[in-house]
Motif scaffolding. Structure first.
Motif, PDB file in Angstrom:
ATOM      1  N   LEU A 109      -0.573   8.042  14.537  1.00  0.00           N
ATOM      2  CA  LEU A 109      -1.218   7.988  13.223  1.00  0.00           C
ATOM      3  C   LEU A 109      -1.298   6.534  12.748  1.00  0.00           C
ATOM      4  N   ALA A 110      -2.056   6.322  11.658  1.00  0.00           N
ATOM      5  CA  ALA A 110      -2.196   4.968  11.105  1.00  0.00           C
ATOM      6  C   ALA A 110      -1.956   4.986   9.605  1.00  0.00           C
ATOM      7  N   ASN A 111      -1.458   3.870   9.086  1.00  0.00           N
ATOM      8  CA  ASN A 111      -1.215   3.745   7.639  1.00  0.00           C
ATOM      9  C   ASN A 111      -1.772   2.405   7.142  1.00  0.00           C
TER      10      ASN A 111
ATOM     11  N   GLY B 282      -2.819   3.974   2.295  1.00  0.00           N
ATOM     12  CA  GLY B 282      -3.677   3.749   3.447  1.00  0.00           C
ATOM     13  C   GLY B 282      -4.392   5.002   3.898  1.00  0.00           C
ATOM     14  N   SER B 283      -3.766   6.167   3.725  1.00  0.00           N
ATOM     15  CA  SER B 283      -4.383   7.420   4.164  1.00  0.00           C
ATOM     16  C   SER B 283      -5.650   7.726   3.387  1.00  0.00           C
ATOM     17  N   TYR B 284      -5.713   7.312   2.118  1.00  0.00           N
ATOM     18  CA  TYR B 284      -6.917   7.551   1.314  1.00  0.00           C
ATOM     19  C   TYR B 284      -8.098   6.749   1.884  1.00  0.00           C
ATOM     20  N   PHE B 285      -7.858   5.506   2.264  1.00  0.00           N
ATOM     21  CA  PHE B 285      -8.919   4.678   2.833  1.00  0.00           C
ATOM     22  C   PHE B 285      -9.413   5.256   4.159  1.00  0.00           C
ATOM     23  N   ILE B 286      -8.492   5.758   4.965  1.00  0.00           N
ATOM     24  CA  ILE B 286      -8.858   6.336   6.259  1.00  0.00           C
ATOM     25  C   ILE B 286      -9.681   7.604   6.073  1.00  0.00           C
ATOM     26  N   LYS B 287      -9.258   8.467   5.162  1.00  0.00           N
ATOM     27  CA  LYS B 287      -9.962   9.728   4.944  1.00  0.00           C
ATOM     28  C   LYS B 287     -11.372   9.525   4.393  1.00  0.00           C
TER      29      LYS B 287
ATOM     30  N   LEU C  48     -12.425  -1.264   8.405  1.00  0.00           N
ATOM     31  CA  LEU C  48     -13.154   0.005   8.367  1.00  0.00           C
ATOM     32  C   LEU C  48     -13.280   0.617   9.759  1.00  0.00           C
ATOM     33  N   THR C  49     -13.453  -0.220  10.776  1.00  0.00           N
ATOM     34  CA  THR C  49     -13.535   0.280  12.151  1.00  0.00           C
ATOM     35  C   THR C  49     -12.242   0.975  12.546  1.00  0.00           C
ATOM     36  N   THR C  50     -11.123   0.350  12.230  1.00  0.00           N
ATOM     37  CA  THR C  50      -9.820   0.960  12.510  1.00  0.00           C
ATOM     38  C   THR C  50      -9.645   2.249  11.728  1.00  0.00           C
ATOM     39  N   ALA C  51     -10.048   2.244  10.454  1.00  0.00           N
ATOM     40  CA  ALA C  51      -9.929   3.442   9.623  1.00  0.00           C
ATOM     41  C   ALA C  51     -10.746   4.593  10.197  1.00  0.00           C
ATOM     42  N   LEU C  52     -11.958   4.292  10.673  1.00  0.00           N
ATOM     43  CA  LEU C  52     -12.834   5.322  11.227  1.00  0.00           C
ATOM     44  C   LEU C  52     -12.226   5.969  12.467  1.00  0.00           C
TER      45      LEU C  52
ATOM     46  N   MET D 105       0.827  -1.186   0.000  1.00  0.00           N
ATOM     47  CA  MET D 105       0.000   0.000   0.000  1.00  0.00           C
ATOM     48  C   MET D 105       0.871   1.251   0.000  1.00  0.00           C
ATOM     49  N   GLU D 106       1.799   1.366  -0.901  1.00  0.00           N
ATOM     50  CA  GLU D 106       2.695   2.504  -0.843  1.00  0.00           C
ATOM     51  C   GLU D 106       2.739   3.335  -2.122  1.00  0.00           C
ATOM     52  N   ASP D 107       2.532   2.727  -3.289  1.00  0.00           N
ATOM     53  CA  ASP D 107       2.758   3.429  -4.537  1.00  0.00           C
ATOM     54  C   ASP D 107       1.449   3.596  -5.295  1.00  0.00           C
ATOM     55  N   ASP D 108       0.937   4.855  -5.350  1.00  0.00           N
ATOM     56  CA  ASP D 108      -0.323   5.064  -6.022  1.00  0.00           C
ATOM     57  C   ASP D 108      -0.157   5.360  -7.505  1.00  0.00           C
ATOM     58  N   SER D 109       1.058   5.274  -8.054  1.00  0.00           N
ATOM     59  CA  SER D 109       1.258   5.415  -9.491  1.00  0.00           C
ATOM     60  C   SER D 109       0.706   4.211 -10.240  1.00  0.00           C
ATOM     61  N   TYR D 110       0.308   3.203  -9.493  1.00  0.00           N
ATOM     62  CA  TYR D 110      -0.279   1.987 -10.051  1.00  0.00           C
ATOM     63  C   TYR D 110      -1.624   2.285 -10.716  1.00  0.00           C
ATOM     64  N   PHE D 111      -2.255   3.392 -10.320  1.00  0.00           N
ATOM     65  CA  PHE D 111      -3.599   3.695 -10.783  1.00  0.00           C
ATOM     66  C   PHE D 111      -3.602   4.765 -11.866  1.00  0.00           C
ATOM     67  N   GLU D 112      -4.637   4.742 -12.674  1.00  0.00           N
ATOM     68  CA  GLU D 112      -4.815   5.713 -13.733  1.00  0.00           C
ATOM     69  C   GLU D 112      -5.906   6.701 -13.334  1.00  0.00           C
ATOM     70  N   ASP D 113      -5.715   7.971 -13.701  1.00  0.00           N
ATOM     71  CA  ASP D 113      -6.699   8.998 -13.403  1.00  0.00           C
ATOM     72  C   ASP D 113      -7.767   8.999 -14.483  1.00  0.00           C
ATOM     73  N   GLU D 114      -9.032   9.117 -14.071  1.00  0.00           N
ATOM     74  CA  GLU D 114     -10.126   9.087 -15.032  1.00  0.00           C
ATOM     75  C   GLU D 114     -11.381   9.623 -14.374  1.00  0.00           C
ATOM     76  N   GLU D 115     -12.458   9.707 -15.111  1.00  0.00           N
ATOM     77  CA  GLU D 115     -13.737  10.135 -14.567  1.00  0.00           C
ATOM     78  C   GLU D 115     -14.274   9.067 -13.619  1.00  0.00           C
ATOM     79  N   PHE D 116     -14.985   9.540 -12.573  1.00  0.00           N
ATOM     80  CA  PHE D 116     -15.492   8.606 -11.574  1.00  0.00           C
ATOM     81  C   PHE D 116     -16.606   7.740 -12.143  1.00  0.00           C
ATOM     82  N   SER D 117     -16.486   6.429 -11.910  1.00  0.00           N
ATOM     83  CA  SER D 117     -17.500   5.463 -12.289  1.00  0.00           C
ATOM     84  C   SER D 117     -17.640   4.469 -11.143  1.00  0.00           C
TER      85      SER D 117
END
Length: 260
Positions: free
Chosen positions: A232-234, A177-182, A163-167, A1-13
């Motif tokens: 903090l949490a990651n 991990g920060s995206y899931f928590i936020k 999800l409980t931990t993230a909340l 869960m460290e490198d978000d370059s794995y994903f492509e930017d696009e319109e939300f679906s």
């Protein structure tokens, strides 16, 4: 869960984002990618995705137990191995990394450095062994009662623990991990948990509901440990919560199966 370059930017679906979440958390070769921001907007749906993974694992357990006539222990090991393989061992590094961070002495900054270090210490290896062994033991116990539905419930509930931990956590940035928590809010958390409770009740009555409650207890426990040690949490903390959540779900169901 460290490198978000794995994903492509696009319109939300929503559909594409759900499939992206499935791609992210399993090795199922659907190969649907979306941006991390859009994918994590549907974090609250993660337990429902893993109902499908739990069904596959339950089929694996049924075939082993009822058709191949393997004993409950051998079946439990096969089911656990299946879950680890199909999820790409996604959270096991989190178990080891968080354990190493908790075990080391020092202030939160030092503990975070150890947790993020790529090397693994004795504490991490030992903790992974304990969590894995107890999880197999829990699967063995519910299979002894021929409670196949418990496999589906514990896999779904593992994500409820996450999800409980993230909340209850503050995100360590940067990191996926920060995206899931936020994106885990009180509203979508309770919606997700209530639906999980209903599904668990339909599958296993009160035993199933207690499985979800066990996962919630696990999530609270991991969030508390993370706050005391790291502030903090990651993603590693979330990974630990997922694996311990599955274990606590099995623990609560195992006790309930005996008394109910």
């Amino acid at each position: 869960m460290e490198d978000d370059s794995y994903f492509e930017d696009e319109e939300f679906s929503p559909i594409r984002s759900l499939l992206g979440l499935l791609t992210f958390s399993t090795i199922i070769p659907i190969n649907v990618f979306t941006s991390i921001e859009y994918m994590t907007k549907l974090t609250w749906c993660w337990p429902f995705i893993h109902i499908f993974i739990g069904i596959l694992a339950a089929i694996c357990g049924y075939v082993s137990l009822e058709m191949l006539h393997l004993n409950s222990f051998f079946t439990a090991v096969i089911v656990y191995a299946f879950l680890m393989i199909i999820t790409g061992y996604n959270h096991l590094d989190g178990v080891m990394d968080m354990a190493d961070g908790v075990m080391v002495h020092g202030d939160p900054e030092r503990k975070i450095r150890v947790m993020k270090d790529s090397s693994v210490g004795a504490g991490g290896v030992a903790t992974l062994f304990v969590v894995a062994s107890l999880t197999v033991g829990g699967l063995y116990n519910i299979l002894d009662y021929h409670f196949i539905y418990g496999i589906i419930i514990c896999e779904m509930a593992a994500k409820t623990s996450l999800l409980t931990t993230a909340l209850l956590s503050r995100p360590l940035t940067p990191g996926i991990g920060s995206y899931f928590i936020k994106e885990t809010t009180i509203t979508n958390y309770f919606a997700s948990t209530i639906i999980c409770g209903i599904v668990a009740f339909l599958l296993g009555s009160l035993v199933g509901v207690l499985g979800v409650i066990g996962a919630i207890v696990s999530g609270i426990m991991i969030a508390t440990i993370a706050r005391r040690n790291f502030v903090l949490a990651n993603g590693d903390v979330l990974g630990m919560s997922n694996e311990v959540g599955r274990l606590f779900s099995l623990l609560f169901m195992s006790v309930a199966l005996y008394f109910l």
